[in-house]
Write a protein that holds these residues in place. Structure first.
Motif, PDB file in Angstrom:
ATOM      1  N   ILE A 140       0.868  -1.225  -0.156  1.00 22.00           N
ATOM      2  CA  ILE A 140       0.063   0.062   0.068  1.00 22.00           C
ATOM      3  C   ILE A 140       0.863   1.144   0.064  1.00 22.00           C
ATOM      4  CG2 ILE A 140      -1.873   1.237   1.332  1.00 22.00           C
ATOM      5  CD1 ILE A 140      -2.310  -1.476   2.860  1.00 22.00           C
ATOM      6  N   ALA A 141       0.656   2.215  -0.953  1.00 18.71           N
ATOM      7  CA  ALA A 141       1.376   3.536  -0.907  1.00 18.71           C
ATOM      8  C   ALA A 141       0.292   4.629  -0.358  1.00 18.71           C
ATOM      9  CB  ALA A 141       1.692   3.771  -2.363  1.00 18.71           C
ATOM     10  N   LEU A 142       0.693   5.277   0.669  1.00 17.63           N
ATOM     11  CA  LEU A 142      -0.328   6.255   1.215  1.00 17.63           C
ATOM     12  C   LEU A 142       0.432   7.456   1.424  1.00 17.63           C
ATOM     13  CD1 LEU A 142      -2.929   5.793   4.272  1.00 17.63           C
ATOM     14  CD2 LEU A 142      -1.565   7.867   3.810  1.00 17.63           C
ATOM     15  N   GLY A 143       0.205   8.387   0.446  1.00 16.70           N
ATOM     16  CA  GLY A 143       0.902   9.804   0.539  1.00 16.70           C
ATOM     17  C   GLY A 143      -0.020  10.860   0.966  1.00 16.70           C
ATOM     18  N   LEU A 144       0.462  11.717   1.717  1.00 18.52           N
ATOM     19  CA  LEU A 144      -0.182  13.076   2.277  1.00 18.52           C
ATOM     20  C   LEU A 144       0.311  14.376   1.450  1.00 18.52           C
ATOM     21  CD1 LEU A 144       0.558  11.288   4.899  1.00 18.52           C
ATOM     22  CD2 LEU A 144      -1.292  12.592   5.654  1.00 18.52           C
ATOM     23  N   SER A 145      -0.446  15.167   1.031  1.00 16.65           N
ATOM     24  CA  SER A 145      -0.199  16.707   0.493  1.00 16.65           C
ATOM     25  C   SER A 145      -1.431  17.658   0.691  1.00 16.65           C
ATOM     26  CB  SER A 145       0.021  16.600  -1.048  1.00 16.65           C
ATOM     27  OG  SER A 145       0.055  17.766  -1.725  1.00 16.65           O
ATOM     28  N   THR A 146      -1.080  18.670   1.385  1.00 20.77           N
ATOM     29  CA  THR A 146      -2.236  19.681   1.700  1.00 20.77           C
ATOM     30  C   THR A 146      -2.448  20.453   0.541  1.00 20.77           C
ATOM     31  OG1 THR A 146      -0.295  21.148   2.588  1.00 20.77           O
ATOM     32  CG2 THR A 146      -1.728  20.005   4.122  1.00 20.77           C
ATOM     33  N   SER A 147      -1.720  20.612  -0.411  1.00 22.05           N
ATOM     34  CA  SER A 147      -1.966  21.066  -1.853  1.00 22.05           C
ATOM     35  C   SER A 147      -2.467  20.143  -2.609  1.00 22.05           C
ATOM     36  CB  SER A 147      -0.812  21.780  -2.266  1.00 22.05           C
ATOM     37  OG  SER A 147       0.095  20.776  -2.508  1.00 22.05           O
ATOM     38  N   GLY A 148      -2.312  18.921  -2.432  1.00 26.08           N
ATOM     39  CA  GLY A 148      -2.913  17.805  -3.477  1.00 26.08           C
ATOM     40  C   GLY A 148      -2.021  17.456  -4.523  1.00 26.08           C
ATOM     41  N   GLY A 149      -0.874  18.588  -4.811  1.00 25.57           N
ATOM     42  CA  GLY A 149      -0.121  18.779  -5.835  1.00 25.57           C
ATOM     43  C   GLY A 149       1.256  18.443  -5.859  1.00 25.57           C
ATOM     44  N   SER A 150       1.937  18.052  -4.590  1.00 26.26           N
ATOM     45  CA  SER A 150       3.246  17.632  -4.322  1.00 26.26           C
ATOM     46  C   SER A 150       3.855  16.616  -5.519  1.00 26.26           C
ATOM     47  CB  SER A 150       3.374  17.016  -2.946  1.00 26.26           C
ATOM     48  OG  SER A 150       3.125  18.190  -2.004  1.00 26.26           O
ATOM     49  N   VAL A 151       4.842  17.220  -6.115  1.00 25.47           N
ATOM     50  CA  VAL A 151       5.234  16.383  -7.068  1.00 25.47           C
ATOM     51  C   VAL A 151       5.862  14.928  -6.741  1.00 25.47           C
ATOM     52  CG1 VAL A 151       6.964  16.271  -9.343  1.00 25.47           C
ATOM     53  CG2 VAL A 151       5.502  18.494  -8.768  1.00 25.47           C
ATOM     54  N   ASN A 152       6.552  15.111  -5.716  1.00 28.88           N
ATOM     55  CA  ASN A 152       7.158  13.893  -5.362  1.00 28.88           C
ATOM     56  C   ASN A 152       6.189  12.929  -5.091  1.00 28.88           C
ATOM     57  OD1 ASN A 152       6.868  15.003  -2.864  1.00 28.88           O
ATOM     58  ND2 ASN A 152       8.985  15.177  -2.522  1.00 28.88           N
ATOM     59  N   VAL A 153       5.148  13.339  -4.406  1.00 25.05           N
ATOM     60  CA  VAL A 153       3.907  12.378  -3.768  1.00 25.05           C
ATOM     61  C   VAL A 153       3.248  11.871  -5.171  1.00 25.05           C
ATOM     62  CG1 VAL A 153       1.714  12.475  -2.644  1.00 25.05           C
ATOM     63  CG2 VAL A 153       3.897  13.499  -1.868  1.00 25.05           C
ATOM     64  N   LEU A 154       3.022  12.583  -6.014  1.00 21.42           N
ATOM     65  CA  LEU A 154       2.416  12.265  -7.320  1.00 21.42           C
ATOM     66  C   LEU A 154       3.130  11.162  -8.050  1.00 21.42           C
ATOM     67  CD1 LEU A 154       0.938  15.728  -8.415  1.00 21.42           C
ATOM     68  CD2 LEU A 154      -0.485  13.812  -7.963  1.00 21.42           C
ATOM     69  N   LYS A 155       4.551  11.673  -8.238  1.00 19.81           N
ATOM     70  CA  LYS A 155       5.486  10.696  -8.836  1.00 19.81           C
ATOM     71  C   LYS A 155       5.640   9.240  -8.133  1.00 19.81           C
ATOM     72  CE  LYS A 155       8.761  13.707 -11.393  1.00 19.81           C
ATOM     73  NZ  LYS A 155       8.504  13.285 -12.453  1.00 19.81           N
ATOM     74  N   ALA A 156       5.469   9.379  -6.637  1.00 22.28           N
ATOM     75  CA  ALA A 156       5.376   8.138  -5.920  1.00 22.28           C
ATOM     76  C   ALA A 156       4.063   7.201  -6.350  1.00 22.28           C
ATOM     77  CB  ALA A 156       5.702   8.329  -4.310  1.00 22.28           C
ATOM     78  N   PHE A 157       3.097   7.975  -6.461  1.00 19.90           N
ATOM     79  CA  PHE A 157       1.781   7.260  -6.934  1.00 19.90           C
ATOM     80  C   PHE A 157       1.749   6.666  -8.107  1.00 19.90           C
ATOM     81  CE2 PHE A 157      -0.750  10.038  -3.627  1.00 19.90           C
ATOM     82  CZ  PHE A 157      -0.609   9.063  -2.715  1.00 19.90           C
TER      83      PHE A 157
END
Lengths: 244, 218
Positions: free
Chosen positions: B135-152
């Motif tokens: 399971i990959a669970l990422g948090l981003s208050t902007s919803g737009g953190s590039v490294n979080v999106l790349k991880a998904f």
């Protein structure tokens, strides 16, 4: 939004706002924090059970989410050898915020020593509160440990950050309160100052106090070792603090 | 004088007063913001109730099948990711589940950020560690953190379950095809968003615990 002051009721305002007294407590703590940061102090953050909370407090201050707010010195203390790290790093005039349960032995030891290092202490937690006077500012939620996980602890230190920044924009309130305005004053009369032993030799100990290093006489309390906490009056150790 | 904090506390945009007046204003502001926080958290829990149940169901199924949880985010969200991983792995009550934070090791983070770039600090760790069914669970208050999106994106390529906690009604995470479950907070303030995200994260943990209560995990 209409705000009902919690003092209007004897019941804690748990469902929709802060419990009675906590808003005032946050305001007072924020002003002290702002004064010490303004004077060059650092905010040290410690949470043995939830190290991420200490890190969250620090990152709020160092890298504010609101553009234009000044970066301020705040540091999360490592949980390994926490007290030793604090002892080595803190300076007189700094502030310590701890986040932890009232029975956390590391937190209790830390806030107990803090006056000898001239730290103002803020203690954030939930559930059974610590004894009165355990820290300079006890910021406590009445609920159980769940508050540590569901956003309510985070709310408390977000408020601390927000309020401290408001204080920092009010230069007139940032100068410290005058400490003494008369001939007799407990603060200045050297009555019962807490010190921490650095080393001892015979009936004398070199101790650390809020004023720096000094030598005290151990005749009344007997032998003392490094890190023992003593209460000193006029150069004489008059009592020894037991375990927390 | 107009203070730069007037947008936060408009009532304080006034001539300097003594500390007691300021303290009273601060206490009122704290109370108002606490109520706002409660409102955002309550509204979020209501609006995201169905999504929470679906995400928890999928996470519980993944854990049952031997999956592991990887949490990640930046700044305050990094600390929330660390807290969530700790809650899953070592709760004070309930079942311990395999979960860890991808922000825990500064050697790994600085090596990746320095040698390649901050965009890959989470994705590259998933390449090293993740297996299908994790399971990959990422948090981003902007919803737009590039490294979080790349991880998904990396997580989907590898057959992981993807769960996101986002602010700004989801932001880029809300429309990303890489994200199977996106739980979103609708608030203007980053701080109120983070508080509500934490409530969502705790609710996820509670629901997963309920679903796994009587289950054997291999």
């Amino acid at each position: 939004m209409t705000v009902t002051h919690p003092a209007a009721t004897s019941q804690p305002v748990a469902d929709d706002g802060l419990p009675e007294g906590l808003a005032d407590g946050l305001a007072a703590a924020s002003l002290v924090l702002a004064r010490r940061l303004h004077a060059g102090g650092t905010l040290w953050c410690a949470s043995p059970s939830w190290p991420h909370h200490a890190q969250h407090v620090a990152v709020e201050f160092v890298h504010p989410v609101i553009v234009g707010k000044p970066a301020l010195p705040a540091v999360a203390l490592p949980t390994h050898e926490l007290t030793a790290n604090a002892r080595a790093n803190v300076r007189p005039g700094d502030v310590l915020v701890v986040i932890g349960a009232a029975d956390d032995p590391v937190v209790r030891d830390l806030v107990r020593r803090a006056p000898a290092w001239d730290l103002v202490t803020l203690w954030v937690g939930a559930g059974t509160p610590p004894a009165a006077g355990a820290a300079d500012h006890v910021l406590w939620l009445p609920e159980d440990e769940m508050a540590a996980h569901d956003g309510r602890f985070i709310l408390l230190y977000h408020l601390l950050w927000e309020l401290a920044h408001v204080c920092l924009e009010h230069g007139g309130v940032l100068e410290p309160e005058p400490e003494c305005d008369g001939p007799v004053c407990i603060t200045c009369s050297d009555e019962g100052r807490l010190v921490e032993v650095v080393r001892s030799s015979g009936s004398t100990a070199r101790v650390r106090s809020g004023d720096g290093l000094e030598d005290v006489d151990l005749s009344l309390v007997g032998p003392a070792g490094p890190y023992d906490l003593l209460v000193v009056h006029a150069g004489m150790a008059i009592t020894r603090l037991g375990a927390p | 004088m107009t203070s730069s904090g007037s947008f936060l506390y408009p009532m304080l945009d006034a001539p300097e007063r003594d500390a007691s007046a300021l303290l009273a204003d601060l206490a009122r502001s704290a109370q108002a913001k606490a109520m706002e926080s409660t409102t955002v958290r309550t509204t979020t829990m209501t609006s995201q109730a169905a999504g929470l149940d679906r995400a928890a169901e999928a996470m519980a199924a993944a854990f049952s099948a031997g999956g592991r949880l990887f949490c990640f985010g930046n700044g305050g969200s990094a600390t929330d990711a660390a807290g969530l991983a700790a809650l899953f792995a070592s709760p004070s009550t309930g079942r311990s589940l395999p979960a860890r934070s991808l922000v825990a090791d500064s050697s790994v983070l600085t090596a990746l950020a320095n040698d390649i770039g901050v965009d890959v600090i989470f994705a590259r760790q998933l390449i090293a560690h993740a297996q299908p069914g994790d399971i990959a669970l990422g948090l981003s208050t902007s919803g737009g953190s590039v490294n979080v999106l790349k991880a998904f994106a990396e997580a989907r390529r590898r057959g992981l379950l993807t769960v996101g906690l986002a602010g700004y009604r989801g932001g880029a995470m809300g429309t990303s095809s890489d994200l199977e479950h996106c739980l979103a907070v609708d608030a203007q303030s980053v701080h109120r968003t983070q508080e509500a995200q934490s409530a969502l994260a705790y609710a996820l943990w509670e629901r997963v615990q309920e679903r796994l209560e009587h289950e054997e995990i291999r």
